[in-house]
Design a protein around this motif. Structure first.
Motif, short mmCIF file in Angstrom:
data_model
loop_
_atom_site.label_atom_id
_atom_site.label_comp_id
_atom_site.label_asym_id
_atom_site.label_seq_id
_atom_site.Cartn_x
_atom_site.Cartn_y
_atom_site.Cartn_z
N UNK A 187 0.81 -1.21 0.00
CA UNK A 187 0.00 0.00 0.00
C UNK A 187 0.85 1.27 0.00
N UNK A 188 2.17 1.11 0.09
CA UNK A 188 3.06 2.26 0.03
C UNK A 188 3.25 2.95 1.37
N UNK A 189 4.10 3.97 1.37
CA UNK A 189 4.37 4.76 2.56
C UNK A 189 3.44 5.97 2.60
N UNK A 190 3.37 6.60 3.75
CA UNK A 190 2.58 7.83 3.88
C UNK A 190 3.52 9.02 3.91
N UNK A 191 2.97 10.20 3.82
CA UNK A 191 3.78 11.41 3.89
C UNK A 191 4.04 11.99 2.51
N UNK A 192 4.69 13.15 2.50
CA UNK A 192 4.86 13.88 1.25
C UNK A 192 5.88 13.21 0.30
N UNK A 193 6.72 12.30 0.83
CA UNK A 193 7.65 11.57 -0.03
C UNK A 193 7.10 10.22 -0.48
N UNK A 194 5.80 10.02 -0.30
CA UNK A 194 5.18 8.75 -0.67
C UNK A 194 5.54 8.33 -2.11
N UNK A 195 5.51 9.28 -3.01
CA UNK A 195 5.76 8.96 -4.41
C UNK A 195 7.16 8.44 -4.68
N UNK A 196 8.11 8.76 -3.78
CA UNK A 196 9.49 8.31 -3.98
C UNK A 196 9.67 6.81 -3.73
N UNK A 197 8.74 6.20 -2.98
CA UNK A 197 8.93 4.83 -2.54
C UNK A 197 8.31 3.84 -3.51
N UNK A 198 9.15 3.10 -4.20
CA UNK A 198 8.67 2.04 -5.08
C UNK A 198 8.44 0.78 -4.23
N UNK A 199 7.32 0.14 -4.47
CA UNK A 199 7.05 -1.12 -3.79
C UNK A 199 8.06 -2.16 -4.30
N UNK A 200 8.70 -2.87 -3.36
CA UNK A 200 9.79 -3.77 -3.74
C UNK A 200 9.30 -4.89 -4.65
N UNK A 201 8.02 -5.27 -4.55
CA UNK A 201 7.47 -6.27 -5.46
C UNK A 201 7.42 -5.75 -6.89
N UNK A 202 7.09 -4.45 -7.05
CA UNK A 202 7.12 -3.85 -8.39
C UNK A 202 8.55 -3.77 -8.93
N UNK A 203 9.48 -3.42 -8.03
CA UNK A 203 10.89 -3.35 -8.43
C UNK A 203 11.38 -4.71 -8.93
N UNK A 204 11.02 -5.76 -8.22
CA UNK A 204 11.39 -7.12 -8.63
C UNK A 204 10.81 -7.42 -10.02
N UNK A 205 9.56 -7.07 -10.23
CA UNK A 205 8.92 -7.33 -11.53
C UNK A 205 9.54 -6.48 -12.63
#
Length: 387
Positions: A187-205
């Motif tokens: 579901x991602x991180x919260x806060x104003x830098x939320x967009x910076x955080x790629x879900x590691x499952x997406x990164x793997x894919x």
């Protein structure tokens, strides 16, 4: 009296007969000895008789000359100067190519493959076989994203050429992907830098897709030569980068880089040190030394400092990273003409911004665009971005 004289005469006659016999015997013996001597001399002076049939004549042995040693090839000369069992002498072949072999290390990524030039032609890369070179087949193309593998410590790479018109007609565009932090939360991180955080499952894919689809992964020197129009890159290419060397990058993302063996670049803020060497598939390049912080006007220091200050900072950053000065990522993506002048004066050839876009022939090397990866971007989103 007369009888006495007759007796004396007979004795004298007998002595004469004995004496004559003795002399005659001596003469005969002397003649015999002389004859034997003559025969012996004649025997010694006669040539040796031919051997009888069936006799073996001893063979005359002629010494075999020692052959001159076969000269070592240039590749063998390289190997003769090292005791490293992982050493590999890489030779280069192809039309118009006359390059000395290079010593590489098996298991490591190729460190220094040359990009040759030729009047009126564009270099189209190194390939594993002549057939790959003729077809310019991506699976057979070799560069610094590949691990060195050799047979008996030697291998040959084959070069390919194309015309400048064909290179232009290819209309290649290179995407530079930009990641930042990573999260294990779908579901991602919260806060104003939320967009910076790629879900590691997406990164793997994402990495699996790039690997399975056999995208070509240009090195930074190759990208520079491509921009100059001196090197052909296939449109099926991508460069993967991460900014900041955040702990989540080191802990979550890098193990997946090693898993998929997709070459990436980590832009490191070197005031925090160079960071660990976790896999050869991560190149560490400069995100400046201590300019990743706000200046007086709220923007990055790189657009507040003088050219000389920028040069000093970048020189320090490069020294922390072992002297490499291929490319720098602008902190926060901020840059201006002074920043570009400082980057160039420090000896960096390229700089990456955060502006969206693709790199093409003629792109400003000190203002490279990128494709920003935000939280929630799936493989389908990646396909749309890179093909």
């Amino acid at each position: 009296m007369a009888a006495t004289r007759r007796s004396t005469s007979r004795r004298q006659q007998r002595r004469r007969r004995i004496l004559i016999g003795t002399i005659t015997g001596a003469v005969v013996a002397a003649v015999a000895v002389a004859a034997v001597g003559v025969v012996t001399v004649l025997q010694r002076s006669e040539p040796p008789s031919a051997p009888a049939a069936g006799d073996e004549t001893p063979a005359v042995t002629t010494p075999t000359p020692t052959p001159d040693p076969t000269p070592l090839t240039p590749a063998q000369q390289l190997l003769a100067g090292t005791t490293d069992p992982a050493a590999c002498a890489v030779s280069f072949a192809g039309e118009g190519i006359d390059l000395a072999p290079l010593l590489e290390s098996q298991g490591s990524l190729y460190a220094s493959l040359p990009i040759p030039t030729r009047d009126g032609e564009v270099f189209a890369g190194w390939y594993a076989t002549p057939d790959d070179a003729a077809a310019r087949a991506i699976p057979g193309r070799i560069n610094g994203a590949d691990a060195v593998a050799c047979d008996a410590q030697q291998r040959t790479l084959y070069g390919s050429w194309m015309s400048p018109a064909d290179n232009e007609a290819a209309k290649t565009r290179i995407p530079i992907l930009m990641y930042h932090q990573f999260t294990t939360k779908p579901e991602g991180e919260s806060g104003w830098l939320r967009g910076n955080y790629a879900y590691v499952g997406d990164w793997d894919a994402h990495l699996a897709y790039i690997s399975e689809q056999q995208f070509y992964l240009p090195t930074w020197p190759e990208l520079s030569a491509f921009i100059d129009g001196a090197l052909y890159l296939p449109d099926h290419s991508v460069i993967v980068t991460d900014d900041d060397a955040d702990p989540s990058w080191l802990e979550l993302a890098v193990p997946l880089v090693e898993k998929h063996q997709v070459m990436t670049t980590s832009f490191v803020i070197t005031v925090n040190g160079p960071g660990p060497d976790l896999t050869p598939y991560v190149l560490k390049r400069s995100h400046t030394h201590d300019m990743h912080t706000a200046g007086d006007n709220g923007q990055g220091r790189i657009v507040n400092w003088s050219k000389d200050q920028i040069v000093t900072d970048l020189d320090t950053s490069a020294s922390v990273l072992g002297g490499t000065k291929e490319v720098v990522a602008y902190p926060f993506g901020h840059y201006n003409e002074t920043a570009k002048e400082g980057v160039a004066a420090a000896g960096f050839e390229m700089a990456r911004t955060i502006e969206q876009g693709y790199v093409s022939i003629g792109t400003d090397k000190l203002a490279l665009p990128c494709i920003r990866i935000n939280y929630g971007m799936t493989v389908d989103d990646l396909k749309r971005a890179i093909g």
